[in-house]
Design a protein around this motif. Structure first.
Motif, PDB file in Angstrom:
ATOM      1  N   ARG A 121       0.826  -1.218   0.000  1.00 53.63           N
ATOM      2  CA  ARG A 121       0.000   0.000   0.000  1.00 53.63           C
ATOM      3  C   ARG A 121       0.855   1.261   0.000  1.00 53.63           C
ATOM      4  O   ARG A 121       0.467   2.290  -0.558  1.00 53.63           O
ATOM      5  N   ARG A 122       2.033   1.202   0.604  1.00 51.83           N
ATOM      6  CA  ARG A 122       2.936   2.366   0.608  1.00 51.83           C
ATOM      7  C   ARG A 122       3.488   2.654  -0.784  1.00 51.83           C
ATOM      8  O   ARG A 122       3.989   3.751  -1.032  1.00 51.83           O
ATOM      9  N   TRP A 123       3.405   1.693  -1.684  1.00 50.11           N
ATOM     10  CA  TRP A 123       3.892   1.910  -3.044  1.00 50.11           C
ATOM     11  C   TRP A 123       3.059   2.948  -3.773  1.00 50.11           C
ATOM     12  O   TRP A 123       3.428   3.411  -4.844  1.00 50.11           O
ATOM     13  N   ASN A 124       1.942   3.325  -3.179  1.00 49.41           N
ATOM     14  CA  ASN A 124       1.112   4.380  -3.742  1.00 49.41           C
ATOM     15  C   ASN A 124       1.840   5.725  -3.665  1.00 49.41           C
ATOM     16  O   ASN A 124       1.620   6.606  -4.483  1.00 49.41           O
ATOM     17  N   THR A 125       2.727   5.863  -2.657  1.00 48.41           N
ATOM     18  CA  THR A 125       3.426   7.136  -2.459  1.00 48.41           C
ATOM     19  C   THR A 125       4.942   7.010  -2.552  1.00 48.41           C
ATOM     20  O   THR A 125       5.645   8.017  -2.526  1.00 48.41           O
ATOM     21  N   SER A 126       5.459   5.792  -2.602  1.00 48.35           N
ATOM     22  CA  SER A 126       6.901   5.587  -2.710  1.00 48.35           C
ATOM     23  C   SER A 126       7.180   4.448  -3.683  1.00 48.35           C
ATOM     24  O   SER A 126       6.305   3.642  -3.966  1.00 48.35           O
ATOM     25  N   SER A 127       8.395   4.396  -4.152  1.00 48.48           N
ATOM     26  CA  SER A 127       8.762   3.373  -5.134  1.00 48.48           C
ATOM     27  C   SER A 127       9.165   2.072  -4.441  1.00 48.48           C
ATOM     28  O   SER A 127       9.900   2.095  -3.459  1.00 48.48           O
ATOM     29  N   PRO A 128       8.706   0.940  -4.966  1.00 51.46           N
ATOM     30  CA  PRO A 128       9.100  -0.354  -4.401  1.00 51.46           C
ATOM     31  C   PRO A 128      10.528  -0.701  -4.795  1.00 51.46           C
ATOM     32  O   PRO A 128      11.056  -0.188  -5.786  1.00 51.46           O
ATOM     33  N   SER A 129      11.140  -1.573  -4.024  1.00 50.38           N
ATOM     34  CA  SER A 129      12.455  -2.073  -4.421  1.00 50.38           C
ATOM     35  C   SER A 129      12.269  -2.997  -5.622  1.00 50.38           C
ATOM     36  O   SER A 129      11.194  -3.577  -5.827  1.00 50.38           O
ATOM     37  N   VAL A 130      13.308  -3.125  -6.401  1.00 53.07           N
ATOM     38  CA  VAL A 130      13.261  -3.999  -7.572  1.00 53.07           C
ATOM     39  C   VAL A 130      12.982  -5.438  -7.129  1.00 53.07           C
ATOM     40  O   VAL A 130      12.185  -6.139  -7.759  1.00 53.07           O
ATOM     41  N   ASP A 131      13.618  -5.870  -6.049  1.00 50.35           N
ATOM     42  CA  ASP A 131      13.421  -7.232  -5.562  1.00 50.35           C
ATOM     43  C   ASP A 131      11.977  -7.498  -5.176  1.00 50.35           C
ATOM     44  O   ASP A 131      11.406  -8.542  -5.514  1.00 50.35           O
ATOM     45  N   ASN A 132      11.365  -6.562  -4.451  1.00 54.30           N
ATOM     46  CA  ASN A 132       9.968  -6.758  -4.037  1.00 54.30           C
ATOM     47  C   ASN A 132       9.029  -6.724  -5.231  1.00 54.30           C
ATOM     48  O   ASN A 132       8.066  -7.500  -5.300  1.00 54.30           O
TER      49      ASN A 132
END
Length: 62
Positions: free
Chosen positions: A32-43
């Motif tokens: 859900r935080r990916w809505n405001t921040s970028s996910p790691s490539v691994d995740n």
């Protein structure tokens, strides 16, 4: 938006983001935080592998 695409994939599989996070060993609300921040490539790769889709399909802009 990545979060929206993941939510749609969850709906297609009759699951939800909380269950997906638990299955992948992510912390609570990680996706859900990916809505405001970028996910790691691994995740991002873990999510793509789980749904058997490409990372590109999660990142594409429509």
């Amino acid at each position: 938006m990545i979060l929206e695409r993941i939510q749609n994939l969850c709906n297609e599989r009759n699951t939800n983001i909380a269950q997906l996070e638990k299955e992948l060993g992510f912390g609570k609300s990680t996706i859900r935080r990916w809505n405001t921040s970028s996910p790691s490539v691994d995740n991002l790769q873990k999510v793509a592998d789980y749904f058997k889709v490409s990372v590109d399909s999660l990142l594409k802009k429509n």
